[in-house]
Design an enzyme around this catalytic site. Structure first.
Site, short mmCIF file in Angstrom:
data_model
loop_
_atom_site.label_atom_id
_atom_site.label_comp_id
_atom_site.label_asym_id
_atom_site.label_seq_id
_atom_site.Cartn_x
_atom_site.Cartn_y
_atom_site.Cartn_z
N CYS B 55 56.41 -9.23 -15.29
CA CYS B 55 56.62 -7.99 -16.02
C CYS B 55 58.00 -7.94 -16.69
O CYS B 55 58.82 -8.84 -16.54
CB CYS B 55 56.47 -6.81 -15.07
N ALA B 58 60.97 -8.35 -14.44
CA ALA B 58 61.19 -9.75 -14.06
C ALA B 58 61.95 -10.48 -15.16
O ALA B 58 62.81 -11.33 -14.88
CB ALA B 58 59.86 -10.43 -13.78
N HIS B 190 63.44 -9.78 -21.47
CA HIS B 190 64.47 -10.63 -22.07
C HIS B 190 65.12 -9.87 -23.23
O HIS B 190 66.34 -9.85 -23.37
CB HIS B 190 63.89 -11.92 -22.64
#
Lengths: 455, 535
Positions: B55, B58, B190
């Protein structure tokens, strides 16, 4: 290591630093794997499912399959009903399990998805089953999640046909390794008693490598067996935190009397298991059990000088730590810190009672603690041995204390999940691990002239 | 063994129609005769499909933010997310000139451990109190807060908590709204991490590290010590590594990232945003590199040296390459004898499935099926497709930073490299400055490219193509074994490493050879079951 940890007294009241528990859904996923042909399903973001599969896979070094409702922002706003319905349809079509065990996450709980209604509105193929457990991550711990899924098995599946109860015992094994479940089954069979164990993850999360791939390995309690558990004569619920609720529900729903017991770690807890079976079924305990037990007593007497009087810190899940502490007292060790991350004052009461009976004072007992706290205690007042999960290894290294790995999760040692710590055989294994850890340390630390051949 | 379009159709036949229609677009059989083979990527995972994806949290806390060693990373939410991202990615860290041991918190896990009352009444106060206690206990240089799913739903304003704490304590406190449900995979995380670090950390420092060739390594997380091996080689050649994003990185170094000459991009997916934004804001050029594989490392080192167009640097590069190859080549040759001709599958992240094809080829192996978990189309097809990627509701939920050139610090790219504009343009024609061509061009005809593979496809492709090795994550590792195929974990390297650079190639070769040849593989069938053939 851990030079950042302050040496002075600190105030730590909010949140957890180095938690000694994790969230409910991973426990529910683990329990669900103990049903034969079951695909656990995580109703939430796919990250939950990914993390839980990862955690279980690392502990068991085996395939852990589970699906997810894969929420996106839209599902989080409008509710996850569509995602769950699609999931149920896709799972049965593509992965064809016997049963799907849905558990919620903090996301779907916060939204308030009504799972039973969604399941009712879903396309479940004929002969297949979908069960569910509510497992909000912001309550309890992974042990609570395990317990909730066990309860779901009873509430969805267990039935009583109203006829005379069968000469059979239901065993709710608690959150233990498959090796432990197998050993408990062996003991019950050795006593000549028919049993149903659920959940039963043996041969599922420690399945053999053969020349045929099985998405759903041989092991696990079948749906039919769990259904029929309502017709058993007796239930033994091992572990107050992980099994009692399911046992109580089975008693209420199907009138199967439930005897709550500790998980049989240590001599006394194993004695209790056997006596409960003797009381329930009136069988004669076979000579083979007397021999097994006698070997433990023999070993305790022969090896006590390796560990008696040593100060020990124990951290882990309550259903393991309670009987383990009892066994450490049997061994003559001195618990200095006994800690669990799982909330519940019952833990402190039970441990304190045991310590009192053994005349142990000055032991710090803590439920809902964390490993940072444990570390601070050990820094202040060191121990000879630490027993806990892999996450304790940082404390062990920083404070130079030997660590015996017991519990969940263990990420850094091989084969442990196959090797039982329950029953009389489990006693021997615990004695071996504890003795060896202390003896290794003695060999490592002593001078050349004290380095001896025989210990 | 190869798979045909017909074989692929058969594979998809099991799916319900909607799933089939969806998945078909995520699968390609490489065919160089087709001009631009398009793949669908970075779209929603189908509910119920056993995906490898994680997800947003993460990707943000787990991948990009977590490895920064001198910040305390507080996860705001119930206990699980912090617990699962605690020490599980193997981002190695150690003390260095700018960060003493006392300032390293990498092995600690901080969570507000939200309880039911926090969900009902809000968790901001608890978070504030935890920050206060953490500051008092650890005196960190800076703190991050990462949100998990329920935080966004209940409306805790972690940005406001962070601002107030920053004011109270005089240290930077960054808030990441990386709730797990955002986006469609780790990739969203990210992006969120990149934005926040770009906006609030990079550019705040004033210390350039001394050296003639000062570089940053972006998208290198020092798993198994990869970053250290890369640094060893680069330092030997004469580069100064100014900062790494984020393996073994420090907050202090990240503040100074803008004071370098060039950004190297290793993992394109997780960090390309920062490379691009630094180019926009500071004019700093970036180079796509690959330190996985012997030939790939040599190629990258040569391209890097060419960027600076300095004969001495080029000479020193060749010296180091020659020195390293003398050690590495005999070892690789030894393992090539064992591994030559073998095939592999690779399913990892957003760049590794591409990078490792080079290392496998060093060993005479070929990755016949390759896929990413959370990549975008540009990671497959190359950055030239970026303008054509349609944004959807999920990607629009992740804010884009629109940066302008910095009035004081912006310089043209060629100035960073001490080149004339003409020379820079000439070099750019031959080295991948500011460009990534993606994985697909490196695949051979007939090989399979697959986005967001799931358990069913994994199992079927293994049965059909019978690879000799599967490079994947821990969740699929043991599935591979049960299917009779050796595997190596490419997220954690099965707790060894490094796999990058020259030393890494040797480690990888040894371990792959061990995985394939371990004697137990010959003992799978019990002697009393002879004649029963492998499925």
């Amino acid at each position: 290591m851990l030079e950042c940890i302050p040496t002075r007294k600190v105030e730590h009241t909010a949140g957890k630093i180095n938690p000694a528990k994790t969230c409910q859904p991973i426990g529910a996923m683990y329990a669900a794997l103990g049903i034969h042909g079951c695909l656990p399903h995580s109703h939430g973001s796919q990250g939950c499912c990914a993390y839980h599969r990862m955690g279980l896979t690392r502990h068991f070094r085996d395939q852990i399959l589970a699906s997810s409702s894969s929420f996106t922002e839209g599902a989080s706003v409008f509710g996850g009903a569509a995602n769950l319905k699609t999931s149920i349809k896709n799972v049965f079509k593509i992965y064809n399990p016997e049963i799907m065990a849905v558990h919620t996450t903090c996301l779907s709980e916060t939204i308030g998805d009504d799972i039973p209604t969604i399941i009712k509105q879903s396309e479940v193929p004929e002969g297949k089953v979908v069960i569910h457990a509510n497992t909000p991550s912001y309550q309890g711990s992974h042990i609570t999640g395990f317990s909730n899924m066990c309860k779901a098995m009873v509430s969805y599946l267990a039935e009583s046909d109203g006829t005379a109860k069968k000469e059979r015992v239901n065993i709710l094994p608690g959150f233990v390794n498959p090796g432990d479940m197998r050993e408990i089954k062996r003991i019950v069979r050795e006593l000549g008693i028919d049993l149903t164990m659920f959940p039963d993850t043996s041969d599922v999360v420690d399945s053999p490598l053969t020349d045929k791939y099985e998405m759903y390995p041989e092991g696990g309690a079948t749906v039919a067996e769990i259904r029929d558990s309502g017709n058993s004569k007796l239930t033994l619920a091992l572990g107050a935190w992980s099994s009692e609720a399911a046992g109580a529900l089975l008693q209420e729903k199907c009138s199967v009397p439930c005897v709550p017991l500790k998980i049989p770690v240590g001599l006394k807890a194993t004695d209790d298991l056997i006596m409960a079976l003797k009381d329930g079924f009136g069988m004669k305990v076979p000579r083979s059990m007397t021999i097994e037990r006698g070997q433990v007593v023999d070993t305790l007497i022969d090896t006590h000088f390796h560990y008696q009087g040593k100060k020990v810190a124990v951290a882990g899940d309550p259903d393991i730590v309670v009987p383990l502490t009892e066994f450490l007292l049997t061994m003559g060790m001195i618990p200095a810190y006994v800690m669990t991350g799982t909330p519940g004052s019952r833990f402190e009461t039970e441990i304190r009672h045991m310590l009192e009976q053994s005349g142990i004072k000055d032991c710090v007992v803590r439920a809902e603690g964390d490993l940072f706290e444990l570390h601070k205690w050990i820094m202040e007042n060191p121990v000879d041995l630490l027993i806990g999960t892999t996450h304790c290894k940082y404390i062990a290294r920083a404070e130079d204390v030997p660590l015996v790995r017991v519990g969940f999760p263990i990420f850094d040692r091989a084969v442990h999940y196959l090797m039982p710590i329950v029953g009389y055989r489990g006693c021997l294994r615990l004695i071996e691990m504890i003795s060896n850890a202390l003896l290794e340390r003695r060999d490592r630390d002593c001078t050349d002239e004290d380095y001896e051949l025989i210990l | 063994m190869a798979i045909t379009e017909k074989g692929m159709e058969d594979l998809l036949a099991t799916y319900p129609d909607t799933v089939k229609k969806n998945r078909k677009k995520h699968l390609l059989i490489k065919n160089s005769a087709e001009a631009c083979q398009q793949i669908e990527a970075n779209t929603r995972t189908i509910p119920g499909i056993i995906s490898q994806r994680g997800c947003c949290f993460a990707g943000c806390k787990g991948v990009v933010v977590g490895p920064i060693k001198d910040m305390v990373h507080i996860v705001h939410g119930p206990v699980g997310c912090a617990y699962y991202s605690w020490g599980t990615r193997r981002n190695k860290a150690r003390a260095d000139d700018t960060t003493p041991k006392e300032n390293i918190y990498s092995t600690l896990c901080f969570t507000t451990d939200m309880q039911e009352p926090d969900i009902v009444f809000g968790g901001e106060k608890k978070l504030s109190r935890m920050i206060d206690e953490v500051v008092e206990m650890f005196h960190p240089r800076a703190i991050t807060i990462s949100a998990t799913c329920p935080v966004g739903l209940i409306g805790d304003d972690i940005g406001a908590v962070a601002r107030a704490a920053q004011e109270r304590h005089g240290i930077q406190v960054l808030a990441f709204n990386c709730e797990g449900y955002k986006g469609v995979s780790q990739s969203a995380g990210h992006h969120i991490a990149n934005n926040n670090i770009m906006e609030h950390v990079i550019g705040k420092g004033t210390q350039r590290k001394p050296g003639d060739y000062v570089i940053n390594i972006l998208g290198e997380y020092n798993i198994g010590g990869d970053g250290w091996e890369i640094e060893r080689i680069l330092k030997d050649i004469g580069y100064t590594v100014n900062g790494i994003m984020t393996g073994d990185s420090s907050y202090v170094d990240i503040r100074n990232l803008h004071l370098a000459d060039l950004n190297l991009v290793q993992c394109h997916r997780s960090i390309n945003y920062i490379a691009e934004m630094m180019e926009t804001k500071y004019g700093m050029p970036w180079l796509k590199v690959n330190f996985i594989g012997v030939d790939a490392t040599c190629k990258t080192l040569r391209e890097l040296a060419r960027c600076f167009n300095d004969e001495a640097l080029i000479g020193r590069t060749e010296e180091v390459i020659a020195r390293e190859l003398a050690i590495v080549e005999p070892v690789i040759e030894h393992y090539r004898k064992i591994l030559n001709g073998k095939t592999a599958f690779g399913f990892v992240g957003g760049s590794r499935s591409h990078h490792y094809q080079h290392l496998l080829r060093d060993l005479g192996m070929e990755m016949i099926v390759a896929g990413y978990e959370f990549a975008h189309r540009d990671d497959y097809e190359g950055r030239q497709v970026i303008p054509t990627i349609k944004s959807d509701a999920d990607s629009r939920n992740i804010p884009e930073l629109h940066l302008k050139p910095d009035e004081e610090l912006y310089q043209d790219a060629h100035v960073y490299l001490n080149l004339t504009k003409e020379k820079f343009e000439e070099i750019k024609k031959n080295v991948p400055l500011g460009h990534y061509e993606g994985m697909n061009p490196d695949m051979k005809d007939g090989e399979v490219i697959i986005d967001d593979i799931n358990h069913y496809e994994f199992e079927e492709l293994v049965r059909k193509l019978k690879p000799d090795l599967i490079l994947t994550g821990v969740r699929d590792k043991y599935i591979a074994h049960k299917l009779g195929v050796p595997s190596r974990q490419l997220h954690s390297y099965d707790y060894t490493g490094p796999y990058a650079g020259f030393n890494g190639a040797m480690t990888f070769a040894r371990e792959v050879a061990n995985a394939v040849t371990t004697p137990a593989w010959k003992l799978v069938t019990a002697p009393w079951e002879d004649g029963k053939s492998k499925e």
